[in-house]
Design a protein around this motif. Structure first.
Motif: not given
Ligand SMILES: [Zn+2]
Ligand SMILES: [Zn+2]
Length: 132
Positions: A86, A88-90, A92, A96
């Motif tokens: 996965d 990390a949002s940082s 991405r 999406e």
């Protein structure tokens, strides 16, 4: 043509199979159909080991691929611990994320045999031994 046995065929291989039933079918038709199936999510497109794209009918089952860098043999694998993949949002960048496609590369048992290619560089080939 992709149905039945689980294979990862190139468009050319699908084409030659299709010609058994539809002798007049063109390679362009096969490409267009495959692209539509990929867009519909019915078929996965795999960029293999430097070769042509392969098409995978196993689109409904989450899996990844193991590729022989020498002969292009391609197998389905189901690695554990995918949560480690996965982002990390940082990482991405605002995307999406809808999927992940991992390709494990190595040498299949046939290609590991020193008899098959005496000129091979063993030190390079054996840096990532199969862990199974
Ligand atoms: Zn191989
Ligand atoms: Zn597959």
């Amino acid at each position: 043509m992709l149905d039945g046995e689980h294979l990862h065929l190139t468009a050319e291989a699908v084409h030659s199979r299709a010609q058994n039933r539809l002798p007049e079918i063109s390679l362009a038709t096969v490409y267009n159909t495959l692209n539509e199936l990929v867009a519909m999510g019915e078929v996965l497109e795999i960029s293999g080991a430097g070769g042509a794209k392969r098409y995978d009918p196993n689109a409904r089952i989450d899996h990844h691929h193991l590729v022989c860098t020498k002969c292009g043999d391609l197998r389905d694998v189901f690695p554990h611990g995918r949560s480690g993949l996965d982002l990390a949002s940082s990482d991405r960048h605002g995307y999406e994320v809808t999927g992940v496609d991992i390709v494990f590369r190595g040498l299949c048992p046939d290609c590991q045999s020193p008899v098959s290619s005496p000129a091979r560089h063993d030190d390079l080939a054996l840096t990532e031994p199969a862990d199974r």
